[in-house]
Each structure stands twice: as C-alpha cells, then as structure tokens.
Scaffold this active site. Sequence first.
Site, short mmCIF file in Angstrom:
data_model
loop_
_atom_site.label_atom_id
_atom_site.label_comp_id
_atom_site.label_asym_id
_atom_site.label_seq_id
_atom_site.Cartn_x
_atom_site.Cartn_y
_atom_site.Cartn_z
N GLY A 211 0.80 -1.23 0.00
CA GLY A 211 0.00 0.00 0.00
C GLY A 211 0.82 1.27 0.00
CD GLU B 159 16.66 4.05 -4.76
OE1 GLU B 159 17.15 4.91 -4.03
OE2 GLU B 159 16.16 3.01 -4.34
CB THR C 36 8.13 7.28 -10.91
OG1 THR C 36 7.38 8.35 -10.31
CG2 THR C 36 7.69 5.94 -10.33
C1 LIG Z 1 12.36 -4.00 -10.49
C2 LIG Z 1 12.00 -3.15 -9.32
C3 LIG Z 1 12.91 -3.01 -8.29
C4 LIG Z 1 12.57 -2.25 -7.16
N1 LIG Z 1 13.45 -2.18 -6.12
C5 LIG Z 1 13.06 -1.59 -4.95
C6 LIG Z 1 13.88 -1.65 -3.79
O1 LIG Z 1 15.00 -2.17 -3.80
N2 LIG Z 1 13.39 -1.13 -2.63
C7 LIG Z 1 12.16 -0.54 -2.56
O2 LIG Z 1 11.78 -0.10 -1.48
N3 LIG Z 1 11.38 -0.43 -3.66
C8 LIG Z 1 11.79 -0.95 -4.85
N4 LIG Z 1 10.99 -0.89 -5.96
C9 LIG Z 1 9.72 -0.20 -5.89
C10 LIG Z 1 9.76 1.14 -6.60
O3 LIG Z 1 10.58 2.04 -5.90
C11 LIG Z 1 8.31 1.60 -6.73
O4 LIG Z 1 7.69 0.74 -7.67
C12 LIG Z 1 8.22 3.03 -7.18
O5 LIG Z 1 8.66 3.89 -6.16
C13 LIG Z 1 6.79 3.42 -7.55
O6 LIG Z 1 5.90 3.06 -6.55
P1 LIG Z 1 4.59 2.20 -6.90
O7 LIG Z 1 5.03 1.04 -7.69
O8 LIG Z 1 3.80 1.97 -5.68
O9 LIG Z 1 3.78 3.12 -7.88
P2 LIG Z 1 2.72 4.23 -7.52
O10 LIG Z 1 3.24 5.11 -6.45
O11 LIG Z 1 1.40 3.57 -7.33
O12 LIG Z 1 2.72 5.04 -8.86
C14 LIG Z 1 2.09 4.58 -10.06
C15 LIG Z 1 2.24 5.68 -11.10
O13 LIG Z 1 1.66 6.91 -10.63
C16 LIG Z 1 2.61 7.96 -10.65
N5 LIG Z 1 2.41 8.82 -9.47
C17 LIG Z 1 2.33 8.44 -8.18
N6 LIG Z 1 2.16 9.52 -7.38
C18 LIG Z 1 2.15 10.60 -8.19
C19 LIG Z 1 2.02 12.01 -7.97
N7 LIG Z 1 1.87 12.52 -6.75
N8 LIG Z 1 2.06 12.81 -9.04
C20 LIG Z 1 2.22 12.32 -10.31
N9 LIG Z 1 2.34 11.01 -10.58
C21 LIG Z 1 2.31 10.16 -9.54
C22 LIG Z 1 3.96 7.27 -10.58
O14 LIG Z 1 4.99 8.06 -11.13
C23 LIG Z 1 3.71 6.02 -11.40
O15 LIG Z 1 3.86 6.30 -12.75
C24 LIG Z 1 11.31 -1.60 -7.11
C25 LIG Z 1 10.43 -1.69 -8.19
C26 LIG Z 1 10.75 -2.46 -9.27
C27 LIG Z 1 9.76 -2.57 -10.42
#
Ligand SMILES: Cc1cc2nc3c(=O)[nH]c(=O)nc-3n(C[C@H](O)[C@H](O)[C@H](O)COP(=O)(O)OP(=O)(O)OC[C@H]3O[C@@H](n4cnc5c(N)ncnc54)[C@H](O)[C@@H]3O)c2cc1C
Length: 397
Positions: free
Chosen positions: A130, A374, A376
């Site tokens: 979440g 790190e 998006t």
């Molecule tokens: C291969 C891989 C490795 C990873 N490694 C790590 C790790 O080592 N440690 C760790 O903790 N995490 C890790 N992650 C997680 C990664 O950091 C998150 O996926 C990323 O931060 C985005 O979070 P989310 O997936 O929940 O997307 P969400 O936050 O749900 O975002 C979905 C989309 O909405 C956009 N968005 C969200 N909020 C806003 C806003 N306020 N304004 C405009 N656009 C917005 C985002 O840019 C994205 O395009 C990894 C992910 C992957 C796929």
Amino acid sequence: MIDFELLPATEQGRQMVRALAEGVFRPVSRYYDDHEHDKVQQLYDVVERMGLKTFKQGSGSKPDADGKRTSEPNVSLVVNMEELSWGDVGIMLAFPVRGLGNSAIDAVATKEQKARFGAKFTAMAITEPGAGSDTAAITTTAKLDPETNEWILNGEKIFVTSGFHSEAVVVWATLNKSKGRAAIKSFVVEKGTPGITVTKLEHKLGIRASDTASIVLEDCRIPYDNILGSPEVAERREGLGGAMATFDATRPGVAAMAIGVARASLEFTKEKLEAEGYSFPYDVSLHKLNYVQKTMMEMEANLEVARLLNWRAASMLDDKLRNSLEASIAKAKAGRAATLVTQKCVELLGPLGYSREWLAEKWMRDSKITDIFEGTGQIQMLVIARNILGFSRDMLK
Ligand SMILES: Cc1cc2nc3c(=O)[nH]c(=O)nc-3n(C[C@H](O)[C@H](O)[C@H](O)COP(=O)(O)OP(=O)(O)OC[C@H]3O[C@@H](n4cnc5c(N)ncnc54)[C@H](O)[C@@H]3O)c2cc1C
C-alpha cells in the site's frame, strides 16, 4: 568554477572497472537474462579473486592546501556504476558487495554501524503493497521491547532489489503511525534473523539478473543498535530524514545506471550503422545531416547532458553540499533519456534490433527500471518543482 576533469585515480579506476564490465559482465549478459534468479556466480568469483569487500560511496573529500580536491569518492562511484551498467545493469545490481541498502548505511549509519554492516551486501526495503511513491504511507511497525532492548518488526515489503541474494536488508518502519513522517526510521535486519522470510521472487521485463523479492517480517527481533539514525521522534520536524538523505545518494547511482545502459545501446547502434556506410560528421551544419545522423547526434548530446548533470549531483556530495534538487534533476533526465535512447536504437537497427540475436532489445527492457525505482520520473518532477518553487509537500502533491 566547476571542473569536470576526473582526478587521475578516478580515471584509472574507470579503466579497471571497464575491463571488468567488458570481460566479465558482458559475456554472460544474455545467459542471466535467460536464467532469471540464478546467482551470478562469476561475480562471487571476482569478489574473491580481487579481494573486494566494499565498494564504498565515501562521505566526501578534503581539499589540499590549494583548495583542490584530493579524492572524489562519489564522482568515482557514478563513473564506475556507468561502466558496470554498460557491461550489464542487471548484473551490476547483483554485484554482491553493494546494494541500495549500502547507500543508506553510508549516508546515515554511525561509525560503529558502518564497521558492523559496511562489508555486507545490503538491500533496501521501503515499498509495501500500500505504499510506493508515497513512502510516508508505510505501515510496517517497529516496537521496542523494553525488557530485552530489542526492536520487534512486523510488516510486508515488496519489490526489494537483491532481497533474496543480499546478506542484510535496511527496512523502513514506523515507530508510531499517528506521528507521520517523523516516526519513520530505518533498521538493519541481517538475513537469518528469525522472523524475516523471503516469500516471492518477481518475474520481470528487464534487469533479470537482479532478484526482486517480497519479504515478510513477523515478530522479527533485532538488536537496539540496528536502528540507523536517531530513535527520537521529533514533534514538528519532518521525519524520513534518513530516507531522503539516502535518496540524495542513491539517485545519482540510478542515473549512472541509466546512462551506462543507454551508452551501451548507442555505441552498439553506431557501430552497426557505420558498418552499413553511415558516417557521423560533427562539423557540418544541421540541415546537411540526414534523419539517422541527426537522431544519433541528438541522442549522444542527451546522454552527455545527463552525465554532466549527474557528475554535478555526485560532485556536490563530495563537497558535502545538499544535493536533493540536483540528484532529482539528474535522475529525471537520465531515466527519461535512457528509455528514449534505447527504444530509438531498436528502431534504427530494424528487425535485428528487435530480435534476441543482439542485446539491443534487452537494453531497451533493462533501461525502463531506471525511470521507476528510487522515485519515478513523475516523482522527481514533483521534488524538483517543490525545491525550485519553495513549496511544501502539502502545497504540491
Ligand atoms: C524491479 C524493481 C525493483 C525495485 N526495487 C526496490 C527496492 O530495492 N526497494 C524498494 O523499497 N522499492 C523498490 N521498488 C519499488 C519502486 O521504488 C516503486 O515501484 C516506485 O517507487 C513506484 O511506486 P509504486 O510502484 O507503488 O507506484 P505508484 O506510487 O502507485 O505510482 C504509479 C504511477 O503513478 C505515478 N504517481 C504516483 N504519485 C504521483 C504524484 N503525486 N504525481 C504524479 N504522478 C504520480 C507514478 O509516477 C507512477 O507512474 C522496485 C520496483 C521495481 C519494479
């Protein structure tokens, strides 16, 4: 004045790392793309053979009597990460001496903690089912057991890079959900500690040599001294300081990965086009260039811009300057540039670019993650806008 001439030691280091990328990473690049989740044994052999224990970020550099820099550990790190990612970015992430958690340790750990954890390959677990971009929404808890003086961690972390192969994980947890960001702290959890379990490995589009794990913490007890930074929960100050300091240090690293993988793709494409008879004259006016020449030169220029922005962000860390804005600018630019460059290279190479015959299609898949983890690209834009406009998080969401 900003001087971007690398120190001789940095340049020398780059040559060595380049040899490693070329001789060890690149030859097994396709194998580990095909064999997702296999341990990259070659890396463990290299670490043993070369006696590599740590691949440090460094905390900054002291100037000499003339005010000139004598070392540049952070610039050197991004230079080396670009080279390794040129070899293979997934394999670079699997390198068993330095995970994202090591940057958290370098950024916020005490001397004693650095001595205890610095040589461990450490992942970083912030994301939860979440809570992704909104890191403040995490629900994993840390409670102190006053009788044993241990922290008890409970929660679920997902998408943890190297969560499976690493030796330790830096886990973000809240001491008190009602206190918001200020109560979020990071804790080092060593693998093998009862209560930490890897529950899933992701199958991914790219960086398949790097494992991405889900981790569950169930009454996981760790020593009191495994908390990174202060256990105090400040009443009014923004918390998450450790996390943000970590991002300031890790974002230039991710930008370097982006530049490395895109450079691999661009160099390969240029070679193939030259073999087809294309030339790339830099001394003729724009209107005399054809589409392919112009596109290639624009891509080269974009990567050069990304590299210079990134060296600036890393260089500021060497000067012990706050670089949140510059690190986000560098990551936003490099992640976007790499995604576009690798995609365009596949296009310019034609059907063979899309085929598994060459690595171009793999580089296109690998590059996308650099615009996701790190923070998006969109989140970097928010950080940049807040910094430039002087807006708080609440004013610009
Ligand atoms: C291969 C891989 C490795 C990873 N490694 C790590 C790790 O080592 N440690 C760790 O903790 N995490 C890790 N992650 C997680 C990664 O950091 C998150 O996926 C990323 O931060 C985005 O979070 P989310 O997936 O929940 O997307 P969400 O936050 O749900 O975002 C979905 C989309 O909405 C956009 N968005 C969200 N909020 C806003 C806003 N306020 N304004 C405009 N656009 C917005 C985002 O840019 C994205 O395009 C990894 C992910 C992957 C796929």
